[in-house]
Design a protein around this motif. Sequence first.
Motif, PDB file in Angstrom:
ATOM      1  N   GLU A 306      55.692  30.362 -68.839  1.00 29.35           N
ATOM      2  CA  GLU A 306      54.898  30.485 -67.929  1.00 29.35           C
ATOM      3  C   GLU A 306      53.602  29.894 -68.049  1.00 29.35           C
ATOM      4  OE1 GLU A 306      52.405  34.448 -66.183  1.00 29.35           O
ATOM      5  OE2 GLU A 306      53.752  34.581 -67.733  1.00 29.35           O
ATOM      6  N   PHE A 307      53.285  29.558 -69.233  1.00 24.59           N
ATOM      7  CA  PHE A 307      51.913  28.801 -69.499  1.00 24.59           C
ATOM      8  C   PHE A 307      52.215  27.114 -69.162  1.00 24.59           C
ATOM      9  CE2 PHE A 307      49.959  26.169 -72.656  1.00 24.59           C
ATOM     10  CZ  PHE A 307      48.434  25.967 -72.168  1.00 24.59           C
ATOM     11  N   LYS A 309      54.189  26.067 -67.010  1.00 27.07           N
ATOM     12  CA  LYS A 309      54.397  25.851 -65.521  1.00 27.07           C
ATOM     13  C   LYS A 309      53.037  26.042 -65.061  1.00 27.07           C
ATOM     14  CE  LYS A 309      56.459  28.080 -61.462  1.00 27.07           C
ATOM     15  NZ  LYS A 309      57.477  29.245 -60.930  1.00 27.07           N
ATOM     16  N   GLN A 310      52.019  26.822 -65.293  1.00 27.80           N
ATOM     17  CA  GLN A 310      50.820  26.999 -64.813  1.00 27.80           C
ATOM     18  C   GLN A 310      50.003  25.762 -65.180  1.00 27.80           C
ATOM     19  OE1 GLN A 310      49.107  30.493 -66.723  1.00 27.80           O
ATOM     20  NE2 GLN A 310      50.301  31.873 -65.185  1.00 27.80           N
ATOM     21  N   GLU A 313      50.970  22.785 -62.792  1.00 30.73           N
ATOM     22  CA  GLU A 313      50.568  22.907 -61.718  1.00 30.73           C
ATOM     23  C   GLU A 313      49.194  22.797 -61.418  1.00 30.73           C
ATOM     24  OE1 GLU A 313      51.914  26.804 -60.376  1.00 30.73           O
ATOM     25  OE2 GLU A 313      54.181  25.917 -60.130  1.00 30.73           O
ATOM     26  N   ALA A 314      48.379  22.694 -62.532  1.00 30.12           N
ATOM     27  CA  ALA A 314      46.753  22.600 -62.351  1.00 30.12           C
ATOM     28  C   ALA A 314      46.417  21.183 -61.889  1.00 30.12           C
ATOM     29  CB  ALA A 314      46.200  22.970 -63.814  1.00 30.12           C
ATOM     30  N   HIS A 319      40.863  23.940 -64.212  1.00 23.74           N
ATOM     31  CA  HIS A 319      41.985  25.012 -64.057  1.00 23.74           C
ATOM     32  C   HIS A 319      42.858  24.976 -65.448  1.00 23.74           C
ATOM     33  CE1 HIS A 319      41.380  24.209 -59.597  1.00 23.74           C
ATOM     34  NE2 HIS A 319      41.148  25.422 -59.711  1.00 23.74           N
ATOM     35  N   ARG A 323      43.656  28.183 -68.345  1.00 18.31           N
ATOM     36  CA  ARG A 323      44.930  28.545 -68.743  1.00 18.31           C
ATOM     37  C   ARG A 323      45.017  28.361 -70.346  1.00 18.31           C
ATOM     38  NH1 ARG A 323      46.015  31.285 -64.653  1.00 18.31           N
ATOM     39  NH2 ARG A 323      46.290  30.232 -62.759  1.00 18.31           N
TER      40      ARG A 323
END
Length: 462
Positions: A306-307, A309-310, A313-314, A319, A323
């Motif tokens: 999840e991290f 992926k975030q 996408e930043a 951003h 994260r």
Amino acid sequence: MAVELWNRVNVPFPSAVSAVRVPFTAQTAADVETLLTERGNVLKLLRSEMLQTEVRLLYELLYVLNNSYRGNKTFKALKQVEQCVNRLKNMKLDAALQELSDLCPNRIQRQLSIKDGQCVVPSQPTLEWICLKVLGAARLTSCTLRRCSRAFTLAKQQMKWEEFVILNVVITSMLSRLWVIFRGVLLALSGLYRQLLELLRDVARVQPMPFLTDFSLPADLAQFLGPSDALLLTKPAAHSRARQEKKQAAKKTCMQKRKLKEDLGVAVIRGVGLAADRKSFFKLCRTFTEGKSTPKQTSRADRRHEFQKQVREAASFSHVEIRVDEMIRWCKSQRMGKEKRLLTFLQLKCRQMKCLEAAGYNVQRKLQTFKKEACWASSPEGSAPKTLRSLASRRRVHGRIRFHTLRRFMMRGGVKRKEQAGRQTRARLSGDDQRSGTAREATCRSTVTHDDIDDIFASAGL
């Protein structure tokens, strides 16, 4: 309000005879011997080096913290502990017990007095006066235990708040040792008071000289202290009984297990074939060993994905910083030290790039590289990116280069000195050789100088 007689610091000594002659039997000799033993236990604790060391440590702490720690609640509680200890010293209980030992007959005198039938023992006023001293010391000791417990609670509370952690560790350890020592003193005083009452009854029955007319001595120290402090006197017995009961129960269970053991020689009949049983066993082992992971590992892997992926996408370093900060807190809660250190280093780098991004610089290429570094730091497996390699290794490499260069310089300097010495010896033999040696020396110097300059530039990377 009149202060009770036992609560005075200086209890007036009775103006009466200190010792009387009473009939002496074997029972009286046993009572006197037990009394002297209990007196020795109390004096051993009061004069112990451990207690004196802890009291000196308490004084030193109060002296050091007098100005900077004065308004603290823990400091005030320590001052109360100091007041109780000082009052216990000022009442001079050890001197009274030493006087009791001087008045009681020793072992040889007791043996002779049993044959004679009479002996000199402390009188009733003296025994009542010592009983008052013991009662006052017991009340002061119980008060000291309460103050130690309160100060310990306050110091522990400050440790939970992470205030003065090292100081509170020292204070709590000191208070715990003081509490244990003074509890031992209270138990010893209880046994001493019991033996004093037994000897007092025998002496009062033979030579009645009452000293306390307005105050009656309690039958037991637990009755005098009250129910809250009486628990301190009965707790060791309860512990010993519980331990004995546990040992007896463990022995019973062991005996039952020994009786219920099966005979290993009896054959066991199985309804299923041996081959089928083996196959089912191997299938069960295969299900446990192939591809099974614990729920904790699964949750960690999901959080890492999840991290990553975030981060991918930043769109900016702002951003990414958010994260990374969340991931650092999660790694700290999961006790993942390596990942936390790597992400903390990347967080500092992210803040620098964030400032450049806010100033208007184009940092898109740096952003893509940083995303790869952050994804690797969340699950550091395989080789690290070039930008995350530690500067320490580079410094070690540079240090080795400089050391080898310096060693080369030293070796060449030694060779040069040997050549110069040889040329000087040859120069003494002939003048022509001296001129040729000088020319060769100049040539060598120029070559060495050029080599040294080249080595210096090479070590600098030019």
